[in-house]
Design an enzyme around this catalytic site. Sequence first.
Site, PDB file in Angstrom:
ATOM      1  N   ASP A  90      43.777 -14.407 -15.762  1.00 19.53           N
ATOM      2  CA  ASP A  90      44.179 -15.813 -15.795  1.00 19.53           C
ATOM      3  C   ASP A  90      42.962 -16.613 -15.338  1.00 19.53           C
ATOM      4  OD1 ASP A  90      46.668 -14.790 -16.301  1.00 19.53           O
ATOM      5  OD2 ASP A  90      47.679 -15.861 -14.682  1.00 19.53           O
ATOM      6  N   HIS A 147      42.092  -7.348 -15.334  1.00 17.58           N
ATOM      7  CA  HIS A 147      42.625  -6.259 -16.144  1.00 17.58           C
ATOM      8  C   HIS A 147      41.669  -5.897 -17.279  1.00 17.58           C
ATOM      9  CE1 HIS A 147      46.832  -6.345 -14.439  1.00 17.58           C
ATOM     10  NE2 HIS A 147      46.306  -7.455 -13.934  1.00 17.58           N
ATOM     11  N   SER A 253      36.881 -15.794  -8.181  1.00 17.75           N
ATOM     12  CA  SER A 253      35.551 -16.144  -8.627  1.00 17.75           C
ATOM     13  C   SER A 253      35.469 -16.182 -10.138  1.00 17.75           C
ATOM     14  CB  SER A 253      34.539 -15.158  -8.031  1.00 17.75           C
ATOM     15  OG  SER A 253      33.232 -15.519  -8.357  1.00 17.75           O
TER      16      SER A 253
END
Length: 287
Positions: A90, A147, A253
């Site tokens: 995300d 991921h 980050s």
Amino acid sequence: MSDNLKIGLQYLTPKHALTRLAGKLASAKMGWLTTAVIKWFIKQYNVNMDEAKNPDPEAYSTFNNFFVRELEDGARPINEDDSVISHPADACVSQFGPIMDGKLVQAKGHVYSAQELLGGDEALAAEFMGGEFATLYLSPSDYHRVHMPCDATLRKMIYVPGDLFSVNPLTAENVPNLFARNERVVCIFDTEFGPMAQILVGATIVGSIETTWAETVTPPTGPAVKTWHYPLSGDDMICFKKGEEMGRFKLGSTVINLFAPNSIKFDDSMENGTPTRMGTPFAHIVK
């Protein structure tokens, strides 16, 4: 406060010391104070706790546990098309495009070296010459587990020491070579469409960078580049399926992906400044 002053203060601030302190506080169990900070953070950054596996702020004993919270099963469906590479996190698309003359675009008017980003490894950088890159910025409100965008086998991990500038858009537009000067963990994978790099870039207040196979890679920080090689055959191979967790930030980050030439085409939905959701189409394998 002016933008120039904000940037100037970053050069003067003892960023490593500040980050170590933030990491210790974020991992401390402070009871009601931890809960109060978590509730403030949720309100301040409009964090959607409805999709968290445990939506109760009081259930998290440390701020870090809250920050790397798991999502409910099914909250991020993974695109099942084998030809689709899915978003690893995300985030927000900062920049993407071709790696031209070994350079990546950091922001308008700023480019930096792929070789420097990869810890100075000339042979490794050559694998991505003429390929594609994408830079994804994770904001405080985002889900902070990273991921796999595709099925892959881990070949190499490189820890590159460096600075800890903030990586927000303002800094990216004003600090030269930002991503090649900040501390980072470079993960190199072999895929059916060629080599792929997934790079986790540190920043101010990022208390640690972790991977699922090595756990905490940093801290502690070190003065030299470190490299780990992994077997590409046999029982000790480290293999991932698309959508599997591979790492996380405490606190968040930037993720940078590098792809080999003529291996992928970015999805038509890709546009600088647009939000991404882990598991949705990122790119398509060129066959």
